[in-house]
Design a protein around this motif. Structure first.
Motif, PDB file in Angstrom:
ATOM      1  N   THR A   1       1.639  12.260  -9.919  1.00 25.81           N
ATOM      2  CA  THR A   1       0.360  11.314  -9.540  1.00 25.81           C
ATOM      3  C   THR A   1      -0.795  12.378  -9.503  1.00 25.81           C
ATOM      4  O   THR A   1      -1.010  13.665  -9.111  1.00 25.81           O
TER       5      THR A   1
ATOM      6  N   LEU B   1      -5.374  12.429  -8.588  1.00 27.98           N
ATOM      7  CA  LEU B   1      -6.237  11.723  -7.902  1.00 27.98           C
ATOM      8  C   LEU B   1      -6.878  10.398  -8.443  1.00 27.98           C
ATOM      9  O   LEU B   1      -6.903   9.473  -8.102  1.00 27.98           O
TER      10      LEU B   1
ATOM     11  N   VAL C   1       0.638   5.610  -0.202  1.00 27.70           N
ATOM     12  CA  VAL C   1      -0.097   6.645  -0.045  1.00 27.70           C
ATOM     13  C   VAL C   1       0.921   7.834  -0.572  1.00 27.70           C
ATOM     14  O   VAL C   1       1.939   7.962   0.138  1.00 27.70           O
TER      15      VAL C   1
ATOM     16  N   SER D   1      -5.501   6.665  -8.218  1.00 27.66           N
ATOM     17  CA  SER D   1      -5.758   5.823  -7.239  1.00 27.66           C
ATOM     18  C   SER D   1      -6.247   4.626  -7.621  1.00 27.66           C
ATOM     19  O   SER D   1      -7.339   4.598  -8.395  1.00 27.66           O
TER      20      SER D   1
ATOM     21  N   ARG E   1      -1.564  -1.234  -3.734  1.00 30.70           N
ATOM     22  CA  ARG E   1      -2.737  -0.360  -3.703  1.00 30.70           C
ATOM     23  C   ARG E   1      -2.207   0.938  -3.511  1.00 30.70           C
ATOM     24  O   ARG E   1      -1.668   1.412  -2.543  1.00 30.70           O
ATOM     25  N   LEU E   2      -2.712   2.199  -4.834  1.00 31.97           N
ATOM     26  CA  LEU E   2      -1.917   3.311  -4.621  1.00 31.97           C
ATOM     27  C   LEU E   2      -3.248   4.296  -4.470  1.00 31.97           C
ATOM     28  O   LEU E   2      -4.122   4.014  -4.910  1.00 31.97           O
ATOM     29  N   THR E   3      -2.823   5.182  -3.419  1.00 32.15           N
ATOM     30  CA  THR E   3      -3.983   6.001  -2.805  1.00 32.15           C
ATOM     31  C   THR E   3      -3.279   7.269  -3.039  1.00 32.15           C
ATOM     32  O   THR E   3      -2.203   7.626  -2.454  1.00 32.15           O
ATOM     33  N   VAL E   4      -3.998   8.362  -3.951  1.00 33.80           N
ATOM     34  CA  VAL E   4      -3.463   9.494  -4.134  1.00 33.80           C
ATOM     35  C   VAL E   4      -4.350  10.698  -3.587  1.00 33.80           C
ATOM     36  O   VAL E   4      -5.439  10.545  -3.704  1.00 33.80           O
ATOM     37  N   THR E   5      -3.761  11.187  -2.623  1.00 34.88           N
ATOM     38  CA  THR E   5      -4.791  12.371  -1.742  1.00 34.88           C
ATOM     39  C   THR E   5      -4.418  13.819  -2.308  1.00 34.88           C
ATOM     40  O   THR E   5      -3.473  14.106  -2.960  1.00 34.88           O
TER      41      THR E   5
ATOM     42  N   HIS F   1       0.954  -1.303  -0.113  1.00 31.93           N
ATOM     43  CA  HIS F   1      -0.033  -0.189   0.171  1.00 31.93           C
ATOM     44  C   HIS F   1       0.724   1.184  -0.208  1.00 31.93           C
ATOM     45  O   HIS F   1       1.787   1.247   0.731  1.00 31.93           O
TER      46      HIS F   1
END
Lengths: 115, 113
Positions: B82, B84, B12, B87, B109-113, B10
Motif C-alpha cells: 500500500t 499513502l 488502517v 487511502s 475506508r482504507l487509511t494508509v499511514t 475501516h
C-alpha cells in the motif's frame, strides 16, 4: 470514453421546495444512466435508472429524472424536498458498447436542506 | 432485501503492507466490481470481474492490485504494497444477469499511514 458533468457542487434548498440537480453526459451512443445517493458514511444507493423506453423515469423516495438526448442531460427532480434528502447525489453513465462493464460517475452534488 | 456486504468497515495499515478487502456480493449475481472514492473526489472504477476473470480494468488498477473470487460467495481486492495515495473508500458492487443496475456495498475506508 464516456464522461459525466455535474455542474453544481453544492445546492441549498428549503424544505418543501422543489429540487432539480443537473447532469450532463458525454457518450457516443445511447447511454445507460443512473442516479445514486450517498448519505454521510454510507454506501451508494440507487435512486433510479434509465436503460431505454420512456424518457421520464420514476425512482424511489419521490425522485424522477428525464433523459433528454438532444441536450445530453439526465436531470434529477423532486417536487418537494424533505430534510432527510440532504445527502450527496451522483449521476453515472454506463457504456452500452462495453457490455456495461463500468460506471463513470460525476463529481457529485451535495444537497443541503434548510428549514 | 439482499444486499452487498463488505468487511472490514475501516482498515488502517502502514505504507508497504498488504491489505485484503472483502466483499460478499448478492448471491445470484454474476458481475462484480470494485470502485474507489478518494476523500472529496468522485467515485472511480477500478475493475470488473465476470466468469472468474477480469473483464475490464482502469489505469488505476496496476500490478499492485489483484482480485479474486476464492469461493462461491466472497470477492476480494488485494493491494500488495500500500501507498499513502491508496487511502480511500473502496466500494464493491455486483449485478445480476442481463441489463440491471449495480448494487453497491457500504464501503471499506482504507487509511494508509
Amino acid at each position: 470514453a464516456q464522461s459525466v458533468t455535474q455542474p453544481d457542487i453544492h445546492i441549498t434548498v428549503s424544505e418543501g421546495a422543489s429540487l432539480e440537480l443537473r447532469c450532463n453526459y458525454s457518450y457516443g451512443a445511447t447511454p445507460y444512466l443512473f442516479w445514486y445517493v450517498q448519505s454521510p458514511g454510507q454506501g451508494l444507493q440507487l435512486l433510479l435508472k434509465y436503460f431505454s423506453g420512456d424518457t421520464l423515469v420514476q425512482g424511489i423516495k419521490g425522485f424522477e429524472a428525464e433523459f433528454k438526448r438532444s441536450q445530453s442531460s439526465f436531470n434529477l427532480r423532486k417536487p418537494s424536498v424533505h430534510w432527510s434528502d440532504a445527502a450527496e447525489y451522483f449521476c453515472a453513465v454506463g457504456a452500452a458498447d462495453s457490455g456495461y462493464s463500468t460506471l463513470t460517475f460525476g463529481k457529485g452534488t451535495m444537497l443541503l436542506v434548510s428549514p | 432485501e439482499p444486499e452487498v456486504t463488505q468487511t472490514p468497515s475501516h482498515q488502517v495499515t502502514q505504507m508497504g503492507q498488504e491489505v485484503i478487502l472483502r466483499c460478499v456480493p448478492i448471491s445470484n449475481h454474476l458481475y462484480f466490481y470494485w470502485y474507489r472514492q478518494i476523500l472529496g473526489q468522485k467515485v472511480e472504477f477500478l475493475v470488473s470481474f465476470y466468469n472468474n476473470e477480469i473483464s475490464e480494468k482502469s489505469e488505476i488498477f496496476d500490478d499492485q492490485f489483484s482480485v479474486e473470487r476464492p469461493d462461491g460467495s466472497n470477492f476480494t481486492l488485494k493491494i500488495r504494497s500500500t501507498k499513502l495515495e491508496d487511502s480511500a473508500m473502496y466500494f464493491c458492487a455486483s449485478r445480476g444477469q442481463g441489463l440491471s443496475e449495480q448494487y453497491f456495498g457500504p464501503g471499506t475506508r482504507l487509511t494508509v499511514t
